[in-house]
Design a protein around this motif. Structure first.
Motif, PDB file in Angstrom:
ATOM      1  N   GLN A  73      38.105  25.367  -0.795  1.00  0.00           N
ATOM      2  CA  GLN A  73      39.136  24.422  -1.341  1.00  0.00           C
ATOM      3  C   GLN A  73      38.983  22.878  -1.072  1.00  0.00           C
ATOM      4  N   GLN A  74      38.967  22.259  -2.209  1.00  0.00           N
ATOM      5  CA  GLN A  74      38.873  20.575  -2.102  1.00  0.00           C
ATOM      6  C   GLN A  74      40.055  20.020  -1.526  1.00  0.00           C
ATOM      7  N   LEU A  75      40.308  19.320  -0.408  1.00  0.00           N
ATOM      8  CA  LEU A  75      41.307  18.788   0.319  1.00  0.00           C
ATOM      9  C   LEU A  75      41.470  17.169  -0.244  1.00  0.00           C
ATOM     10  N   PHE A  76      40.395  16.439  -0.283  1.00  0.00           N
ATOM     11  CA  PHE A  76      40.349  15.277  -0.621  1.00  0.00           C
ATOM     12  C   PHE A  76      39.303  14.923  -1.708  1.00  0.00           C
ATOM     13  N   HIS A  77      39.462  13.936  -2.594  1.00  0.00           N
ATOM     14  CA  HIS A  77      38.264  13.394  -3.400  1.00  0.00           C
ATOM     15  C   HIS A  77      38.811  12.140  -3.833  1.00  0.00           C
ATOM     16  N   HIS A  78      37.883  11.159  -3.864  1.00  0.00           N
ATOM     17  CA  HIS A  78      38.087   9.711  -4.352  1.00  0.00           C
ATOM     18  C   HIS A  78      36.725   9.280  -4.798  1.00  0.00           C
ATOM     19  N   ALA A  79      36.798   8.679  -5.992  1.00  0.00           N
ATOM     20  CA  ALA A  79      35.385   7.943  -6.455  1.00  0.00           C
ATOM     21  C   ALA A  79      36.057   6.361  -6.639  1.00  0.00           C
ATOM     22  N   ARG A  80      35.279   5.632  -5.952  1.00  0.00           N
ATOM     23  CA  ARG A  80      35.145   4.301  -5.987  1.00  0.00           C
ATOM     24  C   ARG A  80      34.632   3.571  -7.285  1.00  0.00           C
ATOM     25  N   PRO A  81      34.913   2.440  -7.568  1.00  0.00           N
ATOM     26  CA  PRO A  81      34.445   1.409  -8.725  1.00  0.00           C
ATOM     27  C   PRO A  81      33.085   1.518  -8.470  1.00  0.00           C
ATOM     28  N   GLY A  82      32.132   1.876  -9.347  1.00  0.00           N
ATOM     29  CA  GLY A  82      30.715   1.867  -9.358  1.00  0.00           C
ATOM     30  C   GLY A  82      30.185   3.118  -9.330  1.00  0.00           C
ATOM     31  N   THR A  83      31.058   4.264  -9.136  1.00  0.00           N
ATOM     32  CA  THR A  83      30.449   5.571  -9.398  1.00  0.00           C
ATOM     33  C   THR A  83      30.418   6.239 -10.496  1.00  0.00           C
ATOM     34  N   SER A  84      29.709   7.340 -10.900  1.00  0.00           N
ATOM     35  CA  SER A  84      29.764   8.114 -12.033  1.00  0.00           C
ATOM     36  C   SER A  84      29.930   9.588 -11.959  1.00  0.00           C
ATOM     37  N   PRO A  85      30.032  10.327 -12.941  1.00  0.00           N
ATOM     38  CA  PRO A  85      29.786  11.618 -12.711  1.00  0.00           C
ATOM     39  C   PRO A  85      28.869  12.153 -12.027  1.00  0.00           C
ATOM     40  N   ASP A  86      27.821  11.639 -11.937  1.00  0.00           N
ATOM     41  CA  ASP A  86      26.505  12.009 -11.304  1.00  0.00           C
ATOM     42  C   ASP A  86      26.872  12.337  -9.766  1.00  0.00           C
ATOM     43  N   ASN A  87      27.656  11.358  -9.282  1.00  0.00           N
ATOM     44  CA  ASN A  87      28.125  11.417  -7.915  1.00  0.00           C
ATOM     45  C   ASN A  87      28.785  12.737  -7.420  1.00  0.00           C
ATOM     46  N   ALA A  88      29.561  13.152  -8.427  1.00  0.00           N
ATOM     47  CA  ALA A  88      30.211  14.613  -8.189  1.00  0.00           C
ATOM     48  C   ALA A  88      29.186  15.658  -8.144  1.00  0.00           C
ATOM     49  N   SER A  89      28.290  15.466  -9.036  1.00  0.00           N
ATOM     50  CA  SER A  89      27.191  16.389  -9.000  1.00  0.00           C
ATOM     51  C   SER A  89      26.389  16.464  -7.722  1.00  0.00           C
ATOM     52  N   TRP A  90      26.018  15.302  -7.186  1.00  0.00           N
ATOM     53  CA  TRP A  90      25.376  15.100  -5.787  1.00  0.00           C
ATOM     54  C   TRP A  90      26.062  15.804  -4.625  1.00  0.00           C
ATOM     55  N   ILE A  91      27.674  15.447  -4.824  1.00  0.00           N
ATOM     56  CA  ILE A  91      28.463  15.959  -3.788  1.00  0.00           C
ATOM     57  C   ILE A  91      28.274  17.530  -3.855  1.00  0.00           C
ATOM     58  N   GLU A  92      28.451  18.154  -5.096  1.00  0.00           N
ATOM     59  CA  GLU A  92      28.209  19.727  -5.143  1.00  0.00           C
ATOM     60  C   GLU A  92      26.887  19.993  -4.478  1.00  0.00           C
ATOM     61  N   ARG A  93      25.861  19.560  -4.968  1.00  0.00           N
ATOM     62  CA  ARG A  93      24.655  20.075  -4.365  1.00  0.00           C
ATOM     63  C   ARG A  93      24.380  19.922  -2.931  1.00  0.00           C
ATOM     64  N   LYS A  94      24.792  18.732  -2.419  1.00  0.00           N
ATOM     65  CA  LYS A  94      24.721  18.321  -0.896  1.00  0.00           C
ATOM     66  C   LYS A  94      25.631  19.268  -0.012  1.00  0.00           C
ATOM     67  N   THR A  95      26.748  19.685  -0.545  1.00  0.00           N
ATOM     68  CA  THR A  95      27.980  20.497   0.070  1.00  0.00           C
ATOM     69  C   THR A  95      27.335  21.871   0.180  1.00  0.00           C
ATOM     70  N   ASN A  96      26.550  22.516  -0.893  1.00  0.00           N
ATOM     71  CA  ASN A  96      25.872  23.744  -0.888  1.00  0.00           C
ATOM     72  C   ASN A  96      24.868  23.827  -0.051  1.00  0.00           C
ATOM     73  N   VAL A  97      24.341  22.806   0.306  1.00  0.00           N
ATOM     74  CA  VAL A  97      23.306  22.918   1.226  1.00  0.00           C
ATOM     75  C   VAL A  97      23.856  23.098   2.856  1.00  0.00           C
ATOM     76  N   VAL A  98      24.972  22.269   3.226  1.00  0.00           N
ATOM     77  CA  VAL A  98      25.548  22.630   4.131  1.00  0.00           C
ATOM     78  C   VAL A  98      26.166  23.979   4.371  1.00  0.00           C
TER      79      VAL A  98
END
Length: 162
Positions: A59-84
């Motif tokens: 369950q995603q409890l919190f998500h926020h994207a600051r100015p200067g981010t892109s949809p690529d950041n969501a992909s990085w989040i998914e991939r890094k989270t999968n490693v943990v």
């Protein structure tokens, strides 16, 4: 925006010590909001272009994207989270352990790069008596800086600075 390496990389022992030290006594939905808000406030003060994500299990409890981010950041989040989630350690530690062995995460595991990224920025949420129950992840800075921002916020949160 890509996740880049930086020269001031902590050692595997330092990264493991962080995980052992930064343990929660409990972690609620309200804690996720407070920790995520703390991370966003740190990013806002420093004008950092990051996305912040906190999950408890699936369950995603919190998500926020600051100015200067892109949809690529969501992909990085998914991939890094999968490693943990798969390896039970911060994404930076998993990658560093492979570098310590003279190889890369990708070469050693053969896992698909579109699903896993052993780059810094995702940190386990460990609760005393329960183990790892979730992740807190930042994407947008060089990978060691993503990791350091998460560690700083978790330390402040645990010290009561939220």
């Amino acid at each position: 925006m890509s996740e880049r390496a930086t020269s001031e990389r902590p050692t595997s022992d330092e990264l493991l010590a962080q995980e052992e030290r930064l343990v929660f006594s409990g972690f609620t939905h309200d804690d996720a909001w407070a920790l995520g808000s703390l991370l966003v406030e740190l990013a806002r003060e420093r004008e950092l272009p990051v996305a912040v994500d906190i999950r408890r299990g699936d369950q995603q409890l919190f998500h926020h994207a600051r100015p200067g981010t892109s949809p690529d950041n969501a992909s990085w989040i998914e991939r890094k989270t999968n490693v943990v989630r798969r390896f039970g350690h911060s994404s930076l530690l998993v990658g560093q352990r492979h570098r310590d062995r003279g190889t890369t995460f990708e070469a050693a595991t053969g896992l698909p790069g579109d699903t896993y990224a052993a780059h810094g920025g995702s940190f386990p949420i460990t609760v005393t008596g329960a183990g790892i129950i979730g992740t807190v992840t930042v994407s947008g800075l060089p990978q060691v800086e993503d990791h350091k921002l998460v560690v700083e916020a978790v330390q402040r949160f645990l010290d009561g600075g939220h």
